[in-house]
Design a protein around this motif. Structure first.
Motif, PDB file in Angstrom:
ATOM      1  N   ARG A  55       0.827  -1.214   0.000  1.00  0.00           N
ATOM      2  CA  ARG A  55       0.000   0.000   0.000  1.00  0.00           C
ATOM      3  C   ARG A  55       0.860   1.261   0.000  1.00  0.00           C
ATOM      4  NH1 ARG A  55      -1.289   3.188   3.975  1.00  0.00           N
ATOM      5  NH2 ARG A  55      -0.744   1.705   5.627  1.00  0.00           N
ATOM      6  N   VAL A  56       1.876   1.311   0.867  1.00  0.00           N
ATOM      7  CA  VAL A  56       2.718   2.508   0.962  1.00  0.00           C
ATOM      8  C   VAL A  56       3.477   2.744  -0.343  1.00  0.00           C
ATOM      9  CG1 VAL A  56       4.737   3.492   2.126  1.00  0.00           C
ATOM     10  CG2 VAL A  56       2.907   2.463   3.471  1.00  0.00           C
ATOM     11  N   LEU A  57       3.936   1.661  -0.987  1.00  0.00           N
ATOM     12  CA  LEU A  57       4.644   1.829  -2.255  1.00  0.00           C
ATOM     13  C   LEU A  57       3.702   2.293  -3.368  1.00  0.00           C
ATOM     14  CD1 LEU A  57       7.209  -1.124  -2.260  1.00  0.00           C
ATOM     15  CD2 LEU A  57       7.600   1.295  -1.756  1.00  0.00           C
ATOM     16  N   LEU A  58       2.434   1.881  -3.298  1.00  0.00           N
ATOM     17  CA  LEU A  58       1.465   2.397  -4.266  1.00  0.00           C
ATOM     18  C   LEU A  58       1.201   3.885  -4.012  1.00  0.00           C
ATOM     19  CD1 LEU A  58      -1.106  -0.522  -4.615  1.00  0.00           C
ATOM     20  CD2 LEU A  58       0.343   0.405  -6.427  1.00  0.00           C
ATOM     21  N   GLU A  59       1.132   4.294  -2.750  1.00  0.00           N
ATOM     22  CA  GLU A  59       0.972   5.716  -2.442  1.00  0.00           C
ATOM     23  C   GLU A  59       2.185   6.504  -2.942  1.00  0.00           C
ATOM     24  OE1 GLU A  59      -1.833   5.446   1.582  1.00  0.00           O
ATOM     25  OE2 GLU A  59       0.324   5.711   1.789  1.00  0.00           O
ATOM     26  N   ARG A  60       3.381   5.932  -2.771  1.00  0.00           N
ATOM     27  CA  ARG A  60       4.568   6.603  -3.287  1.00  0.00           C
ATOM     28  C   ARG A  60       4.522   6.677  -4.813  1.00  0.00           C
ATOM     29  NH1 ARG A  60      10.705   4.248  -2.894  1.00  0.00           N
ATOM     30  NH2 ARG A  60       9.779   2.774  -4.366  1.00  0.00           N
ATOM     31  N   ALA A  61       4.046   5.598  -5.443  1.00  0.00           N
ATOM     32  CA  ALA A  61       3.952   5.581  -6.894  1.00  0.00           C
ATOM     33  C   ALA A  61       3.031   6.694  -7.396  1.00  0.00           C
ATOM     34  CB  ALA A  61       3.442   4.218  -7.368  1.00  0.00           C
ATOM     35  N   ALA A  62       1.915   6.917  -6.694  1.00  0.00           N
ATOM     36  CA  ALA A  62       0.986   7.982  -7.092  1.00  0.00           C
ATOM     37  C   ALA A  62       1.665   9.345  -7.008  1.00  0.00           C
ATOM     38  CB  ALA A  62      -0.252   7.952  -6.209  1.00  0.00           C
ATOM     39  N   TRP A  63       2.464   9.549  -5.959  1.00  0.00           N
ATOM     40  CA  TRP A  63       3.191  10.816  -5.820  1.00  0.00           C
ATOM     41  C   TRP A  63       4.214  10.971  -6.946  1.00  0.00           C
ATOM     42  CZ3 TRP A  63       8.525  11.092  -4.271  1.00  0.00           C
ATOM     43  CH2 TRP A  63       9.002  12.401  -4.104  1.00  0.00           C
ATOM     44  N   GLN A  64       4.933   9.895  -7.251  1.00  0.00           N
ATOM     45  CA  GLN A  64       5.936   9.964  -8.314  1.00  0.00           C
ATOM     46  C   GLN A  64       5.290  10.238  -9.673  1.00  0.00           C
ATOM     47  OE1 GLN A  64       7.602   6.077  -7.506  1.00  0.00           O
ATOM     48  NE2 GLN A  64       9.452   6.952  -6.572  1.00  0.00           N
ATOM     49  N   LEU A  65       4.180   9.550  -9.948  1.00  0.00           N
ATOM     50  CA  LEU A  65       3.499   9.752 -11.225  1.00  0.00           C
ATOM     51  C   LEU A  65       2.960  11.169 -11.349  1.00  0.00           C
ATOM     52  CD1 LEU A  65       1.599   6.351 -11.424  1.00  0.00           C
ATOM     53  CD2 LEU A  65       3.429   7.087 -12.959  1.00  0.00           C
ATOM     54  N   ALA A  69       6.928  11.251 -13.366  1.00  0.00           N
ATOM     55  CA  ALA A  69       7.782  10.081 -13.542  1.00  0.00           C
ATOM     56  C   ALA A  69       7.153   9.108 -14.537  1.00  0.00           C
ATOM     57  CB  ALA A  69       8.003   9.382 -12.199  1.00  0.00           C
ATOM     58  N   ALA A  70       8.002   8.349 -15.220  1.00  0.00           N
ATOM     59  CA  ALA A  70       7.525   7.376 -16.210  1.00  0.00           C
ATOM     60  C   ALA A  70       6.893   6.172 -15.514  1.00  0.00           C
ATOM     61  CB  ALA A  70       8.685   6.911 -17.081  1.00  0.00           C
ATOM     62  N   VAL A  71       5.825   5.653 -16.090  1.00  0.00           N
ATOM     63  CA  VAL A  71       5.113   4.526 -15.494  1.00  0.00           C
ATOM     64  C   VAL A  71       6.036   3.322 -15.336  1.00  0.00           C
ATOM     65  CG1 VAL A  71       3.234   2.874 -15.811  1.00  0.00           C
ATOM     66  CG2 VAL A  71       2.863   5.290 -16.343  1.00  0.00           C
TER      67      VAL A  71
END
Length: 305
Positions: A55-65, A69-71
């Motif tokens: 979950r936390v890495l998905l939240e980080r992914a949303a911030w990066q995107l 940032a590239a998918v």
């Protein structure tokens, strides 16, 4: 005398370490066996270590995107082996594909039983309790104990074989519309489905389908519903909506319910079912090394510290 150690902080660090991509690596980083690591972590956070990391890495992914940032880059940084797998997980979590993530200031936090979320660039933010609500408020205590205790019972059920798990016992239907509570499988299923159904009613969604009741599927369903359940209650509390009336169109004919009474209803029958299934699990594992507590919120609160 205190050693000055913050064991929960150590457990969280082990989960979020970039190199600890498996449960075994997390446990090794915390100097514990996988079993005791998972048990300690779940008791301290109400969430499994693997579920929190995901979950936390998905939240980080949303911030990066949201920052452009590239998918592909974000997918592999989040631990996914393919962009497709990441895309499916992201869509399930946020309701839209990674490519549709907007560069705005909307919250990118996913529902969490513990209020622990990603905070840029790689830190944690612990969401405070709503104004007027305190950990020692009996309602808050019972809500969080219900979630943690159900998780403990689901973990204990994995030690049973299928015959023990599904054995018919002398149990009446606690609620007539749910069907009989006559096996460990049926009681655990009812504990989870009750929250699934009431969440659908509160959200105005369709009646949820009946999910599977094997231990792994029950754990998956619980991981999905528990944070949403607590998140919905936090929102009701924030806006002071306990005396709001819900018109439940899923009932035939439709019925009205006061939201405060809905939560009281869920906690009342959940407490009975948890005590019932704990007694049955204990009877199946007497003499084995499996640890069981008695489901007392007093003892649960002590273990959190």
């Amino acid at each position: 005398m205190t050693t000055g150690r913050d064991r929960l902080r150590e457990l969280l660090d082990a989960v979020l370490d970039e190199n600890n991509t498996t449960l075994g690596a997390m446990a090794q980083g915390a100097f514990a066996s996988p079993y005791h690591f998972s048990r300690q972590f779940a008791r301290g956070t109400g969430e499994s270590p693997v579920a929190m990391r995901r979950r936390v890495l998905l939240e980080r992914a949303a911030w990066q995107l949201s920052g452009g940032a590239a998918v592909t880059e974000v997918a592999f940084a989040a631990g996914y082996e393919s962009v497709e797998g990441f895309g499916r997980a992201y869509h399930r979590a946020f309701g839209h594909p990674p490519s549709a993530t907007a560069a705005d200031t909307r919250t990118r936090w996913l529902p969490a039983v513990n209020g622990i979320h990603f905070h840029p660039p790689m830190s944690l933010w612990v969401e405070g309790e709503p104004k007027g609500r305190h950990d020692m408020d009996p309602t808050s205590l019972l809500l969080h104990h219900d979630v943690a205790d159900t998780r403990e019972l689901l973990a204990s059920a994995t030690d049973l074989d299928d015959e023990q798990f599904r054995r018919r016992r002398s149990g009446d239907a606690v609620l007539s519309w749910d069907g009989p509570d006559d096996s460990i499988a049926s009681v655990l299923n009812h504990l989870i489905r009750t929250k699934e159904v009431w969440l659908a009613a509160i959200a105005g969604a369709d009646q949820p389908g009946r999910g599977g009741d094997d231990p792994a599927e029950l754990a998956r369903r619980f991981d999905a519903v528990a944070p949403r359940w607590l998140d919905a209650i936090r929102e009701i509390d924030r806006r002071g909506g306990w005396d709001d009336t819900l018109i439940d169109a899923l009932c035939e004919p439709p019925e009205s319910f006061v939201l405060g009474s809905v939560v009281a209803h869920v906690l009342t029958y959940s407490a009975y079912r948890r005590l019932l299934v704990r007694r049955w699990i204990t009877s199946e594992t007497t003499g084995e090394s499996t640890e069981h507590d008695n489901g007392d919120p007093i003892m649960w609160l002590r273990t959190r510290g």
